[in-house]
Design an enzyme around this catalytic site. Structure first.
Site, PDB file in Angstrom:
ATOM      1  N   HIS A 152      32.993  37.408  35.279  1.00  0.00           N
ATOM      2  CA  HIS A 152      33.306  38.148  36.557  1.00  0.00           C
ATOM      3  C   HIS A 152      33.433  37.293  37.670  1.00  0.00           C
ATOM      4  CE1 HIS A 152      32.612  41.367  39.432  1.00  0.00           C
ATOM      5  NE2 HIS A 152      33.223  42.013  38.378  1.00  0.00           N
ATOM      6  N   ASP A 211      34.050  46.108  31.135  1.00  0.00           N
ATOM      7  CA  ASP A 211      35.171  46.692  30.546  1.00  0.00           C
ATOM      8  C   ASP A 211      34.867  46.291  28.799  1.00  0.00           C
ATOM      9  OD1 ASP A 211      36.997  45.353  32.921  1.00  0.00           O
ATOM     10  OD2 ASP A 211      37.050  47.475  32.353  1.00  0.00           O
TER      11      ASP A 211
HETATM   12  C1  SDX Z   1      37.109  43.667  36.368  1.00  0.00           C
HETATM   13  O1  SDX Z   1      36.353  41.988  40.727  1.00  0.00           O
HETATM   14  C2  SDX Z   1      35.626  43.063  40.255  1.00  0.00           C
HETATM   15  O2  SDX Z   1      34.984  43.527  40.619  1.00  0.00           O
HETATM   16  C3  SDX Z   1      36.459  43.719  39.137  1.00  0.00           C
HETATM   17  C4  SDX Z   1      35.826  44.699  38.120  1.00  0.00           C
HETATM   18  C5  SDX Z   1      35.825  45.973  38.983  1.00  0.00           C
HETATM   19  O3  SDX Z   1      34.942  47.067  38.784  1.00  0.00           O
HETATM   20  O4  SDX Z   1      36.879  45.998  39.752  1.00  0.00           O
HETATM   21  O5  SDX Z   1      34.405  44.323  37.928  1.00  0.00           O
HETATM   22  C6  SDX Z   1      36.528  45.019  36.911  1.00  0.00           C
HETATM   23  O6  SDX Z   1      38.144  43.499  36.402  1.00  0.00           O
HETATM   24  C7  SDX Z   1      36.095  43.051  35.371  1.00  0.00           C
HETATM   25  C8  SDX Z   1      36.638  41.759  34.760  1.00  0.00           C
HETATM   26  C9  SDX Z   1      37.494  42.282  33.518  1.00  0.00           C
HETATM   27  N1  SDX Z   1      38.441  41.170  32.954  1.00  0.00           N
HETATM   28  C10 SDX Z   1      37.930  40.508  31.864  1.00  0.00           C
HETATM   29  O7  SDX Z   1      37.149  40.786  30.920  1.00  0.00           O
HETATM   30  C11 SDX Z   1      38.875  39.260  31.389  1.00  0.00           C
HETATM   31  C12 SDX Z   1      38.130  38.145  30.820  1.00  0.00           C
HETATM   32  N2  SDX Z   1      37.712  37.646  31.883  1.00  0.00           N
HETATM   33  C13 SDX Z   1      38.257  36.547  32.555  1.00  0.00           C
HETATM   34  O8  SDX Z   1      39.517  36.429  32.540  1.00  0.00           O
HETATM   35  C14 SDX Z   1      37.293  35.962  33.887  1.00  0.00           C
HETATM   36  O9  SDX Z   1      36.220  35.895  33.364  1.00  0.00           O
HETATM   37  C15 SDX Z   1      37.815  36.917  35.126  1.00  0.00           C
HETATM   38  C16 SDX Z   1      39.197  37.083  35.422  1.00  0.00           C
HETATM   39  C17 SDX Z   1      36.945  38.244  35.035  1.00  0.00           C
HETATM   40  C18 SDX Z   1      36.951  36.160  36.190  1.00  0.00           C
HETATM   41  O10 SDX Z   1      37.672  34.872  36.279  1.00  0.00           O
HETATM   42  P1  SDX Z   1      37.035  33.720  37.318  1.00  0.00           P
HETATM   43  O11 SDX Z   1      35.862  34.078  37.998  1.00  0.00           O
HETATM   44  O12 SDX Z   1      38.217  33.259  38.163  1.00  0.00           O
HETATM   45  O13 SDX Z   1      36.544  32.491  36.425  1.00  0.00           O
HETATM   46  P2  SDX Z   1      37.327  31.526  36.091  1.00  0.00           P
HETATM   47  O14 SDX Z   1      38.693  31.881  35.600  1.00  0.00           O
HETATM   48  O15 SDX Z   1      37.377  30.575  37.084  1.00  0.00           O
HETATM   49  O16 SDX Z   1      36.703  30.865  34.798  1.00  0.00           O
HETATM   50  C19 SDX Z   1      35.612  29.997  35.315  1.00  0.00           C
HETATM   51  C20 SDX Z   1      35.206  29.200  33.675  1.00  0.00           C
HETATM   52  C21 SDX Z   1      36.742  28.744  33.206  1.00  0.00           C
HETATM   53  O17 SDX Z   1      36.222  27.548  32.366  1.00  0.00           O
HETATM   54  P3  SDX Z   1      36.288  25.984  32.908  1.00  0.00           P
HETATM   55  O18 SDX Z   1      37.623  25.908  33.578  1.00  0.00           O
HETATM   56  O19 SDX Z   1      35.232  26.013  34.263  1.00  0.00           O
HETATM   57  O20 SDX Z   1      36.085  25.203  31.819  1.00  0.00           O
HETATM   58  O21 SDX Z   1      34.946  30.098  32.868  1.00  0.00           O
HETATM   59  C22 SDX Z   1      35.882  30.163  31.607  1.00  0.00           C
HETATM   60  C23 SDX Z   1      37.224  29.753  32.391  1.00  0.00           C
HETATM   61  O22 SDX Z   1      38.130  29.330  31.478  1.00  0.00           O
HETATM   62  N3  SDX Z   1      36.008  31.659  31.570  1.00  0.00           N
HETATM   63  C24 SDX Z   1      35.989  32.091  30.422  1.00  0.00           C
HETATM   64  C25 SDX Z   1      36.153  33.642  30.591  1.00  0.00           C
HETATM   65  N4  SDX Z   1      36.079  33.660  31.752  1.00  0.00           N
HETATM   66  C26 SDX Z   1      36.000  32.638  32.623  1.00  0.00           C
HETATM   67  N5  SDX Z   1      36.117  31.573  29.082  1.00  0.00           N
HETATM   68  C27 SDX Z   1      36.460  32.497  28.072  1.00  0.00           C
HETATM   69  N6  SDX Z   1      36.412  33.887  28.158  1.00  0.00           N
HETATM   70  C28 SDX Z   1      36.367  34.348  29.233  1.00  0.00           C
HETATM   71  N7  SDX Z   1      36.365  35.602  29.377  1.00  0.00           N
END
Ligand code: SDX
Length: 392
Positions: A271, A328
């Site tokens: 998140h 989710d």
């Molecule tokens: C919602 O904003 C809100 O409030 C949204 C929401 C709402 O009510 O409106 O809460 C609803 O959208 C919830 C999120 C649903 N999305 C997912 O479940 C999709 C999977 N999650 C990711 O894509 C990700 O965690 C996000 C998009 C939710 C958050 O992205 P961030 O905070 O920008 O995290 P990041 O992309 O900067 O990642 C940081 C690190 C990375 O690794 P490094 O580059 O540091 O090595 O964490 C890793 C990422 O690769 N990472 C994940 C991951 N999420 C982040 N690795 C594997 N699986 C994941 N799900």
């Protein structure tokens, strides 16, 4: 030629805003709507009460709630010509695309307020969209499944009508199932607002140009559709199904999620703000057990989800990055147990988020916020002389 570029420090970043609607503490995993905790609201309020709270700032008394519901019911029809637009879509159209288009089209039939000076005009537009949106939601599903379009029934409650319009079988009496009504009411409350998330910020920035409420909502629906945002609930179910098909091999998918060369992410985890458990995920996980138990549904997908969660919560990769289940991760399991098709999961998210979008749009307009205009850090070419084509 790489000169140092700095943003004018005084430039007001219109990427963020002041708001009095929803409070999040990402470290502590706290979520409050107008100061009330999500845990209490999910347990003790119903969705229409929460919608009133988010939009107008106070929990309604019985008289206010009854009037609010009556005003919404009075607007719970849509112009029959909307059906002609619906007919133009192929059955293959994703319901989110249908919903976004129909919501935008409402403006052609019902002018939504651009001028917010009149509280009455604003109120009428709010109850109008709260009355009509569930119809568009239900019709987007009925269209996909070739079912005749249903309307609500004046004698039923708000959430009861949503389920009736979605599920009424044309050749039998519709029986309300209180388990489904309670489950949907709770899920809609849990999705109702979430501060300045991607789709809400989209609604605010669209409305900041003084575009009307309905078209601002349509832009929010489009933003929510993405699999990194609201589209994640559908992506979670597809991921869990793939793991099930793969013999329940969660370790393989955990490895894929950690592999930098693999674009796969564990959907439903992580998140932008919560670096602790998403409080909504806790409530939904508990509700999943209760709803599936009450419905007598055995779903191996729930066990796979729990196994994946247990593994991720002790895996250093996820622990270091503070990746926890989000709203989710479990919601789709309940929607599926309720008989809601997977392509409708994100539409249900939009239905829940509707009052939050309305509240945020209204606040932004009443605060007379300037037009949204984020700036940039320019990293392109410095000045270059033009060259005629024969010299390139
Ligand atoms: C919602 O904003 C809100 O409030 C949204 C929401 C709402 O009510 O409106 O809460 C609803 O959208 C919830 C999120 C649903 N999305 C997912 O479940 C999709 C999977 N999650 C990711 O894509 C990700 O965690 C996000 C998009 C939710 C958050 O992205 P961030 O905070 O920008 O995290 P990041 O992309 O900067 O990642 C940081 C690190 C990375 O690794 P490094 O580059 O540091 O090595 O964490 C890793 C990422 O690769 N990472 C994940 C991951 N999420 C982040 N690795 C594997 N699986 C994941 N799900």
């Amino acid at each position: 030629t790489g000169g140092v570029i700095t943003l004018d420090p005084g430039y007001k970043n219109t990427g963020s805003c002041e708001s009095a609607i929803t409070f999040l503490d990402g470290e502590k995993g706290i979520l409050r709507y107008r100061g009330y905790s999500i845990e209490e609201l999910a347990e003790k309020a119903d969705f229409l009460e929460v919608a009133y709270l988010l939009i107008f700032g106070e929990l309604p008394n019985q008289e206010q709630l009854d009037k609010f519901h009556a005003d919404i019911k009075a607007k719970s029809l849509v112009d029959d010509d909307i059906k002609k637009i619906l007919d133009a879509f192929p059955k293959s159209a994703h319901p989110m695309g249908v919903l976004s288009s129909l919501t935008s089209a409402l403006t052609a039939f019902y002018p939504s307020p651009v001028d917010v000076s009149s509280e009455e005009a604003m109120y009428n537009s709010i109850v109008r969209i709260l009355g009509k949106f569930p119809i568009l939601v239900a019709w987007s599903m009925r269209k996909k499944h070739g079912l005749p379009l249903e309307y609500g029934d004046d004698k039923l409650g708000y959430v009861e009508n949503i389920l009736k319009m979605m599920f009424k079988n044309p050749n039998s009496e519709y029986e309300q199932n209180p388990i489904l009504v309670d489950a949907l009411d709770k899920l809609l409350i849990l999705h109702a607002d979430h501060e300045q998330n991607c789709s809400t910020s989209t609604v605010r920035i669209t409305g900041s140009s003084h575009a009307g409420l309905f078209v601002s909502l349509a832009s929010g629906i489009s933003a929510l559709w993405g699999p990194l945002h609201g589209g994640a609930n559908q992506a979670v179910l597809e991921m869990l199904e793939a793991i099930k098909e793969d013999g329940g091999d969660t370790k393989k998918y955990m490895a894929k999620a950690k592999d930098k060369n693999d674009p796969f992410r564990l959907m439903g985890f992580g998140h932008r703000v919560y670096k602790n458990f998403d409080p909504r995920a806790r409530i939904i996980k508990k509700a999943a057990d209760e709803v599936l138990g009450d419905l007598g549904v055995e779903d191996p997908i729930l066990d796979i989800a729990k196994g994946l969660e247990q593994e991720a919560l002790k895996d250093p990769y996820f622990v270091e990055r503070k990746l926890y289940p989000n709203v989710d991760f479990y919601s789709g399991i309940i929607y599926r147990a309720m008989g809601i098709p997977v392509e409708m999961f994100t539409v249900m998210f939009a239905l829940g988020r509707l009052p939050g979008w309305i509240a945020q749009w209204r606040e932004m307009r009443l605060n007379k916020e300037p037009i949204g205009r984020p700036r940039q850090l320019y990293t392109g070419a410095t000045y270059r002389e033009f060259k005629s084509i024969d010299k390139r």
